[in-house]
Design a protein around this motif. Structure first.
Motif, PDB file in Angstrom:
ATOM      1  N   VAL A   2       0.854  -1.177   0.000  1.00  0.00           N
ATOM      2  CA  VAL A   2       0.000   0.000   0.000  1.00  0.00           C
ATOM      3  C   VAL A   2       0.893   1.232   0.000  1.00  0.00           C
ATOM      4  O   VAL A   2       1.869   1.300   0.726  1.00  0.00           O
ATOM      5  CB  VAL A   2      -0.920   0.017   1.239  1.00  0.00           C
ATOM      6  N   LYS A   3       0.529   2.207  -0.816  1.00  0.00           N
ATOM      7  CA  LYS A   3       1.283   3.452  -0.917  1.00  0.00           C
ATOM      8  C   LYS A   3       0.419   4.576  -0.370  1.00  0.00           C
ATOM      9  O   LYS A   3      -0.772   4.667  -0.705  1.00  0.00           O
ATOM     10  CB  LYS A   3       1.634   3.693  -2.380  1.00  0.00           C
ATOM     11  N   ILE A   4       1.009   5.424   0.507  1.00  0.00           N
ATOM     12  CA  ILE A   4       0.299   6.600   0.999  1.00  0.00           C
ATOM     13  C   ILE A   4       1.099   7.845   0.623  1.00  0.00           C
ATOM     14  O   ILE A   4       2.327   7.844   0.679  1.00  0.00           O
ATOM     15  CB  ILE A   4       0.029   6.542   2.516  1.00  0.00           C
ATOM     16  N   TYR A   5       0.395   8.880   0.212  1.00  0.00           N
ATOM     17  CA  TYR A   5       1.060  10.114  -0.198  1.00  0.00           C
ATOM     18  C   TYR A   5       0.055  11.265  -0.167  1.00  0.00           C
ATOM     19  O   TYR A   5      -1.148  11.015  -0.194  1.00  0.00           O
ATOM     20  CB  TYR A   5       1.651   9.952  -1.616  1.00  0.00           C
ATOM     21  N   PRO A   6       0.483  12.513  -0.067  1.00  0.00           N
ATOM     22  CA  PRO A   6       1.845  12.952   0.211  1.00  0.00           C
ATOM     23  C   PRO A   6       2.191  12.704   1.671  1.00  0.00           C
ATOM     24  O   PRO A   6       1.318  12.676   2.529  1.00  0.00           O
ATOM     25  CB  PRO A   6       1.803  14.449  -0.088  1.00  0.00           C
ATOM     26  N   ASN A   7       3.437  12.530   1.934  1.00  0.00           N
ATOM     27  CA  ASN A   7       3.908  12.295   3.292  1.00  0.00           C
ATOM     28  C   ASN A   7       5.246  12.980   3.462  1.00  0.00           C
ATOM     29  O   ASN A   7       6.218  12.533   2.864  1.00  0.00           O
ATOM     30  CB  ASN A   7       4.040  10.796   3.559  1.00  0.00           C
ATOM     31  N   PRO A   8       5.303  14.076   4.205  1.00  0.00           N
ATOM     32  CA  PRO A   8       4.279  14.660   5.076  1.00  0.00           C
ATOM     33  C   PRO A   8       3.143  15.321   4.301  1.00  0.00           C
ATOM     34  O   PRO A   8       3.270  15.617   3.132  1.00  0.00           O
ATOM     35  CB  PRO A   8       5.044  15.702   5.903  1.00  0.00           C
ATOM     36  N   GLY A  53       1.919  16.489  13.842  1.00  0.00           N
ATOM     37  CA  GLY A  53       2.573  15.395  14.558  1.00  0.00           C
ATOM     38  C   GLY A  53       2.681  14.132  13.722  1.00  0.00           C
ATOM     39  O   GLY A  53       2.414  14.137  12.520  1.00  0.00           O
ATOM     40  N   VAL A  54       3.051  13.052  14.394  1.00  0.00           N
ATOM     41  CA  VAL A  54       3.226  11.739  13.768  1.00  0.00           C
ATOM     42  C   VAL A  54       1.985  10.890  14.044  1.00  0.00           C
ATOM     43  O   VAL A  54       1.487  10.854  15.173  1.00  0.00           O
ATOM     44  CB  VAL A  54       4.484  11.037  14.316  1.00  0.00           C
ATOM     45  N   TYR A  55       1.509  10.201  13.002  1.00  0.00           N
ATOM     46  CA  TYR A  55       0.324   9.352  13.105  1.00  0.00           C
ATOM     47  C   TYR A  55       0.579   8.003  12.459  1.00  0.00           C
ATOM     48  O   TYR A  55       1.494   7.859  11.649  1.00  0.00           O
ATOM     49  CB  TYR A  55      -0.871  10.031  12.411  1.00  0.00           C
ATOM     50  N   PHE A  56      -0.242   7.034  12.834  1.00  0.00           N
ATOM     51  CA  PHE A  56      -0.148   5.696  12.279  1.00  0.00           C
ATOM     52  C   PHE A  56      -1.468   5.330  11.614  1.00  0.00           C
ATOM     53  O   PHE A  56      -2.534   5.479  12.202  1.00  0.00           O
ATOM     54  CB  PHE A  56       0.206   4.684  13.376  1.00  0.00           C
ATOM     55  N   PHE A  61      -7.408  -5.659   5.822  1.00  0.00           N
ATOM     56  CA  PHE A  61      -7.833  -6.244   4.564  1.00  0.00           C
ATOM     57  C   PHE A  61      -8.869  -7.334   4.797  1.00  0.00           C
ATOM     58  O   PHE A  61      -9.002  -7.874   5.888  1.00  0.00           O
ATOM     59  CB  PHE A  61      -6.626  -6.835   3.822  1.00  0.00           C
ATOM     60  N   TYR A  62      -9.576  -7.681   3.739  1.00  0.00           N
ATOM     61  CA  TYR A  62     -10.621  -8.700   3.768  1.00  0.00           C
ATOM     62  C   TYR A  62     -10.109 -10.037   4.294  1.00  0.00           C
ATOM     63  O   TYR A  62     -10.822 -10.763   4.961  1.00  0.00           O
ATOM     64  CB  TYR A  62     -11.207  -8.855   2.362  1.00  0.00           C
ATOM     65  N   ASN A  63      -8.834 -10.359   4.032  1.00  0.00           N
ATOM     66  CA  ASN A  63      -8.273 -11.648   4.463  1.00  0.00           C
ATOM     67  C   ASN A  63      -7.689 -11.579   5.870  1.00  0.00           C
ATOM     68  O   ASN A  63      -6.894 -12.425   6.243  1.00  0.00           O
ATOM     69  CB  ASN A  63      -7.201 -12.112   3.474  1.00  0.00           C
ATOM     70  N   SER A  64      -8.037 -10.566   6.665  1.00  0.00           N
ATOM     71  CA  SER A  64      -7.601 -10.358   8.044  1.00  0.00           C
ATOM     72  C   SER A  64      -6.175  -9.853   8.177  1.00  0.00           C
ATOM     73  O   SER A  64      -5.671  -9.716   9.277  1.00  0.00           O
ATOM     74  CB  SER A  64      -7.770 -11.640   8.890  1.00  0.00           C
ATOM     75  N   GLU A  65      -5.500  -9.588   7.074  1.00  0.00           N
ATOM     76  CA  GLU A  65      -4.161  -9.012   7.135  1.00  0.00           C
ATOM     77  C   GLU A  65      -4.264  -7.544   7.550  1.00  0.00           C
ATOM     78  O   GLU A  65      -5.225  -6.856   7.210  1.00  0.00           O
ATOM     79  CB  GLU A  65      -3.483  -9.103   5.765  1.00  0.00           C
ATOM     80  N   THR A  66      -3.262  -7.074   8.301  1.00  0.00           N
ATOM     81  CA  THR A  66      -3.209  -5.687   8.730  1.00  0.00           C
ATOM     82  C   THR A  66      -1.888  -5.073   8.301  1.00  0.00           C
ATOM     83  O   THR A  66      -0.840  -5.681   8.449  1.00  0.00           O
ATOM     84  CB  THR A  66      -3.345  -5.588  10.267  1.00  0.00           C
ATOM     85  N   VAL A  67      -1.948  -3.856   7.765  1.00  0.00           N
ATOM     86  CA  VAL A  67      -0.756  -3.111   7.380  1.00  0.00           C
ATOM     87  C   VAL A  67      -0.795  -1.783   8.121  1.00  0.00           C
ATOM     88  O   VAL A  67      -1.834  -1.137   8.187  1.00  0.00           O
ATOM     89  CB  VAL A  67      -0.711  -2.859   5.857  1.00  0.00           C
ATOM     90  N   ILE A  68       0.350  -1.400   8.699  1.00  0.00           N
ATOM     91  CA  ILE A  68       0.444  -0.130   9.411  1.00  0.00           C
ATOM     92  C   ILE A  68       1.476   0.743   8.713  1.00  0.00           C
ATOM     93  O   ILE A  68       2.593   0.297   8.441  1.00  0.00           O
ATOM     94  CB  ILE A  68       0.797  -0.341  10.892  1.00  0.00           C
ATOM     95  N   LYS A  69       1.074   1.978   8.420  1.00  0.00           N
ATOM     96  CA  LYS A  69       1.947   2.961   7.766  1.00  0.00           C
ATOM     97  C   LYS A  69       2.029   4.191   8.677  1.00  0.00           C
ATOM     98  O   LYS A  69       1.043   4.570   9.300  1.00  0.00           O
ATOM     99  CB  LYS A  69       1.392   3.384   6.410  1.00  0.00           C
ATOM    100  N   ARG A  70       3.189   4.814   8.709  1.00  0.00           N
ATOM    101  CA  ARG A  70       3.396   6.029   9.482  1.00  0.00           C
ATOM    102  C   ARG A  70       3.329   7.237   8.552  1.00  0.00           C
ATOM    103  O   ARG A  70       3.822   7.183   7.433  1.00  0.00           O
ATOM    104  CB  ARG A  70       4.763   5.983  10.166  1.00  0.00           C
ATOM    105  N   PHE A  71       2.684   8.313   9.038  1.00  0.00           N
ATOM    106  CA  PHE A  71       2.695   9.554   8.254  1.00  0.00           C
ATOM    107  C   PHE A  71       2.819  10.746   9.193  1.00  0.00           C
ATOM    108  O   PHE A  71       2.577  10.649  10.394  1.00  0.00           O
ATOM    109  CB  PHE A  71       1.471   9.672   7.341  1.00  0.00           C
ATOM    110  N   ILE A  72       3.227  11.865   8.602  1.00  0.00           N
ATOM    111  CA  ILE A  72       3.433  13.087   9.365  1.00  0.00           C
ATOM    112  C   ILE A  72       2.442  14.138   8.882  1.00  0.00           C
ATOM    113  O   ILE A  72       2.280  14.358   7.686  1.00  0.00           O
ATOM    114  CB  ILE A  72       4.872  13.601   9.181  1.00  0.00           C
ATOM    115  N   LYS A  73       1.780  14.783   9.850  1.00  0.00           N
ATOM    116  CA  LYS A  73       0.860  15.893   9.554  1.00  0.00           C
ATOM    117  C   LYS A  73       1.610  17.184   9.825  1.00  0.00           C
ATOM    118  O   LYS A  73       2.109  17.400  10.912  1.00  0.00           O
ATOM    119  CB  LYS A  73      -0.386  15.782  10.428  1.00  0.00           C
ATOM    120  N   ASN A  74       1.751  18.037   8.815  1.00  0.00           N
ATOM    121  CA  ASN A  74       2.405  19.347   8.971  1.00  0.00           C
ATOM    122  C   ASN A  74       1.409  20.398   9.366  1.00  0.00           C
ATOM    123  O   ASN A  74       0.301  20.419   8.981  1.00  0.00           O
ATOM    124  CB  ASN A  74       3.076  19.779   7.667  1.00  0.00           C
TER     125      ASN A  74
END
Length: 74
Positions: A2-8, A53-56, A61-74
């Motif tokens: 999974v890709k998250i953007y923009p970060n920050p 600050g910093v957030y997670f 997912f549907y198959n019970s998998e979990t992904v955690i990504k860190r991002f920064i809020k400016n």
């Protein structure tokens, strides 16, 4: 993956699911582990109401998998 953007970020966070699996829930936690946002699957969330600050970002997912990504809020 999974890709998250923009970060920050200042106003919104895009979520790009690069897998064939379906995201079933999205939760954002602050640095203390307090839940500050929750949603069903979406590809863009607003972070305007979050303090700087910093957030997670927890993606479940549907198959019970979990992904955690860190991002920064400016």
């Amino acid at each position: 993956s999974v890709k998250i953007y923009p970060n920050p970020t200042k106003s919104h966070l895009n979520i790009e699911n690069l897998t064939p699996r379906k995201i079933t829930s999205i939760t954002v936690y602050d640095h203390l582990g307090k839940q500050v946002f929750s949603s069903i699957s979406t590809n863009k969330i607003s972070v305007n109401n979050l303090e700087i600050g910093v957030y997670f970002l927890e993606l479940k997912f549907y198959n019970s998998e979990t992904v955690i990504k860190r991002f920064i809020k400016n």
